[in-house]
Design a protein around this motif. Sequence first.
Motif, PDB file in Angstrom:
ATOM      1  N   ASP A 121      14.665  34.891 -17.758  1.00 57.25           N
ATOM      2  CA  ASP A 121      15.043  33.827 -18.672  1.00 57.25           C
ATOM      3  C   ASP A 121      16.551  33.638 -18.761  1.00 57.25           C
ATOM      4  O   ASP A 121      17.026  32.860 -19.566  1.00 57.25           O
ATOM      5  CB  ASP A 121      14.469  34.103 -20.074  1.00 57.25           C
ATOM      6  N   TYR A 122      17.323  34.380 -17.958  1.00 56.27           N
ATOM      7  CA  TYR A 122      18.769  34.168 -17.912  1.00 56.27           C
ATOM      8  C   TYR A 122      19.160  33.855 -16.464  1.00 56.27           C
ATOM      9  O   TYR A 122      18.581  34.386 -15.520  1.00 56.27           O
ATOM     10  CB  TYR A 122      19.527  35.396 -18.428  1.00 56.27           C
ATOM     11  N   TRP A 123      20.146  32.967 -16.284  1.00 54.65           N
ATOM     12  CA  TRP A 123      20.492  32.510 -14.939  1.00 54.65           C
ATOM     13  C   TRP A 123      21.989  32.477 -14.675  1.00 54.65           C
ATOM     14  O   TRP A 123      22.425  32.078 -13.606  1.00 54.65           O
ATOM     15  CB  TRP A 123      19.913  31.124 -14.705  1.00 54.65           C
ATOM     16  N   LEU A 124      22.782  32.860 -15.650  1.00 54.45           N
ATOM     17  CA  LEU A 124      24.228  32.792 -15.477  1.00 54.45           C
ATOM     18  C   LEU A 124      24.707  33.795 -14.429  1.00 54.45           C
ATOM     19  O   LEU A 124      24.278  34.952 -14.425  1.00 54.45           O
ATOM     20  CB  LEU A 124      24.917  33.068 -16.814  1.00 54.45           C
ATOM     21  N   GLN A 125      25.588  33.342 -13.566  1.00 59.02           N
ATOM     22  CA  GLN A 125      26.190  34.185 -12.543  1.00 59.02           C
ATOM     23  C   GLN A 125      27.664  33.797 -12.408  1.00 59.02           C
ATOM     24  O   GLN A 125      28.026  32.626 -12.581  1.00 59.02           O
ATOM     25  CB  GLN A 125      25.481  34.006 -11.188  1.00 59.02           C
ATOM     26  N   PRO A 126      28.539  34.752 -12.085  1.00 54.40           N
ATOM     27  CA  PRO A 126      29.953  34.420 -11.905  1.00 54.40           C
ATOM     28  C   PRO A 126      30.166  33.487 -10.713  1.00 54.40           C
ATOM     29  O   PRO A 126      29.397  33.485  -9.743  1.00 54.40           O
ATOM     30  CB  PRO A 126      30.617  35.786 -11.695  1.00 54.40           C
ATOM     31  N   VAL A 173      30.444  36.805 -17.202  1.00 52.60           N
ATOM     32  CA  VAL A 173      29.154  36.750 -17.899  1.00 52.60           C
ATOM     33  C   VAL A 173      29.087  37.908 -18.882  1.00 52.60           C
ATOM     34  O   VAL A 173      29.308  39.073 -18.510  1.00 52.60           O
ATOM     35  CB  VAL A 173      27.978  36.830 -16.905  1.00 52.60           C
ATOM     36  N   ILE A 174      28.788  37.603 -20.142  1.00 51.13           N
ATOM     37  CA  ILE A 174      28.738  38.609 -21.211  1.00 51.13           C
ATOM     38  C   ILE A 174      27.313  38.674 -21.727  1.00 51.13           C
ATOM     39  O   ILE A 174      26.752  37.680 -22.188  1.00 51.13           O
ATOM     40  CB  ILE A 174      29.697  38.258 -22.364  1.00 51.13           C
ATOM     41  N   ASP A 175      26.722  39.876 -21.657  1.00 51.87           N
ATOM     42  CA  ASP A 175      25.365  40.133 -22.193  1.00 51.87           C
ATOM     43  C   ASP A 175      24.319  39.186 -21.603  1.00 51.87           C
ATOM     44  O   ASP A 175      23.352  38.829 -22.295  1.00 51.87           O
ATOM     45  CB  ASP A 175      25.347  40.030 -23.723  1.00 51.87           C
ATOM     46  N   THR A 212      25.794  34.806 -22.296  1.00 53.45           N
ATOM     47  CA  THR A 212      27.045  34.184 -22.713  1.00 53.45           C
ATOM     48  C   THR A 212      28.018  34.201 -21.543  1.00 53.45           C
ATOM     49  O   THR A 212      28.090  35.206 -20.824  1.00 53.45           O
ATOM     50  CB  THR A 212      27.643  34.920 -23.923  1.00 53.45           C
ATOM     51  N   ALA A 213      28.756  33.105 -21.362  1.00 59.19           N
ATOM     52  CA  ALA A 213      29.656  32.990 -20.223  1.00 59.19           C
ATOM     53  C   ALA A 213      31.026  32.514 -20.689  1.00 59.19           C
ATOM     54  O   ALA A 213      31.142  31.726 -21.628  1.00 59.19           O
ATOM     55  CB  ALA A 213      29.087  32.029 -19.184  1.00 59.19           C
ATOM     56  N   VAL A 214      32.048  33.030 -20.019  1.00 60.60           N
ATOM     57  CA  VAL A 214      33.424  32.549 -20.192  1.00 60.60           C
ATOM     58  C   VAL A 214      33.701  31.595 -19.030  1.00 60.60           C
ATOM     59  O   VAL A 214      33.706  32.014 -17.865  1.00 60.60           O
ATOM     60  CB  VAL A 214      34.422  33.711 -20.200  1.00 60.60           C
ATOM     61  N   VAL A 215      33.852  30.311 -19.342  1.00 62.89           N
ATOM     62  CA  VAL A 215      33.999  29.284 -18.304  1.00 62.89           C
ATOM     63  C   VAL A 215      35.421  28.723 -18.332  1.00 62.89           C
ATOM     64  O   VAL A 215      36.105  28.729 -19.364  1.00 62.89           O
ATOM     65  CB  VAL A 215      32.970  28.157 -18.501  1.00 62.89           C
ATOM     66  N   LYS A 271      34.215  30.007 -24.301  1.00 60.92           N
ATOM     67  CA  LYS A 271      33.126  30.989 -24.356  1.00 60.92           C
ATOM     68  C   LYS A 271      31.888  30.284 -24.908  1.00 60.92           C
ATOM     69  O   LYS A 271      31.851  29.913 -26.075  1.00 60.92           O
ATOM     70  CB  LYS A 271      33.503  32.175 -25.249  1.00 60.92           C
ATOM     71  N   LEU A 272      30.870  30.089 -24.054  1.00 62.08           N
ATOM     72  CA  LEU A 272      29.712  29.290 -24.422  1.00 62.08           C
ATOM     73  C   LEU A 272      28.433  30.053 -24.143  1.00 62.08           C
ATOM     74  O   LEU A 272      28.384  30.955 -23.298  1.00 62.08           O
ATOM     75  CB  LEU A 272      29.699  27.970 -23.625  1.00 62.08           C
ATOM     76  N   ASP A 273      27.385  29.644 -24.867  1.00 65.26           N
ATOM     77  CA  ASP A 273      26.059  30.220 -24.660  1.00 65.26           C
ATOM     78  C   ASP A 273      25.363  29.513 -23.489  1.00 65.26           C
ATOM     79  O   ASP A 273      25.725  28.411 -23.101  1.00 65.26           O
ATOM     80  CB  ASP A 273      25.225  30.086 -25.940  1.00 65.26           C
ATOM     81  N   GLN A 274      24.347  30.192 -22.957  1.00 65.63           N
ATOM     82  CA  GLN A 274      23.608  29.646 -21.816  1.00 65.63           C
ATOM     83  C   GLN A 274      22.928  28.326 -22.157  1.00 65.63           C
ATOM     84  O   GLN A 274      22.799  27.439 -21.315  1.00 65.63           O
ATOM     85  CB  GLN A 274      22.570  30.689 -21.375  1.00 65.63           C
TER      86      GLN A 274
END
Length: 341
Positions: free
Chosen positions: A275-280, A305-307, A310-313, A323-326
């Motif tokens: 359920d999470y897809w964020l990648q650097p 990517v934090i936890d 959450t991602a720092v874009v 700093k935003l949520d997925q």
Amino acid sequence: MGKSDFLSPKAIANRIKSKGLQKLRWYCQMCQKQCRDENGFKCHCMSESHQRQLLLASENPQQFMDYFSQEFRNDFLELLRRRFGTKRVHNNIVYNEYISHREHIHMNATQWETLTDFTKWLGREGLCKVDETPKGWYIQYIDRDPETIRRQQEQERKKKQDLDDEEKTAKFIEQQVRRGLEGKELEEPVYTELNREHEEEKVAFNLNKGASTSVAASSKTSSVLGPNALKMVEGAVKRKDSAHSSGQHKEKKKKSALDEIMELEEEKKRTARRDYWLQPEIIVKIVTKKLGEKYHKKKAVVKEVIDKYTAVVKMIDSGDKLKLDQTHLETVIPTPGIAVL
């Protein structure tokens, strides 16, 4: 008369007495000093340090009371959380454990006069669940720690997923059993009436449990029991043969059903998605409108990517870091010829 020696019995006895809890009437909360008797408390009240503390307290008494009340509440709730967790417990049990510490804040220095008032206040503030019984007041701590709430939600999600998998497996097995029973006719026993032509004629039953019945035995039985009994014996033999063949057929079905279940499990593992897809270093688009039109529908690059959620874009146009949520981001489909992750 001089002071007693450090190792004298009187000095040792005084040190032993000072270790335990003393009487509350001889305790000074302002100076946080416990006296052993009335004379010691009287001498302490006449001391210069005690008079200075009283002058400080008289300037702003509400500040000192608020401080003592806050310390008492924090220590009491910390003891309740660590010692009893979220279990329902009598308030007097927790209070007795709290006052067993020698350096505790006494309740007569706080804004609450009795333990019942303090318990009702905890219920009104929503810090604990309180209920009154014939045995007294009971309290139950409400844990609002974000880490605990997240862990509970994760456990509930995992439990729900396991239940869904069990239901799918049970439904699949039920379909296999129904498919195996299709095309089979359940034979019902035929009951016939036993008739004798002569009353003196003896009735004999063949209770042989062998798989095959000889023709001689069947003819002998038919001569004794008549045509109806012969039909019963032949029906029993047919049922035994059909049961034997159906047993072999069922074994084949069981093997095929097991193979299909294993294939279903492998397919479920292959198709399981996170359920999470964020990648650097991937390009995303900001879809939330809470940041204003400046960032809405703008592209950015994920730097950290934090936890997992959450991602720092870094904005591609302006170079700003956010700093935003997925849930506030979405993936961007690259143009043909560009590598994808």
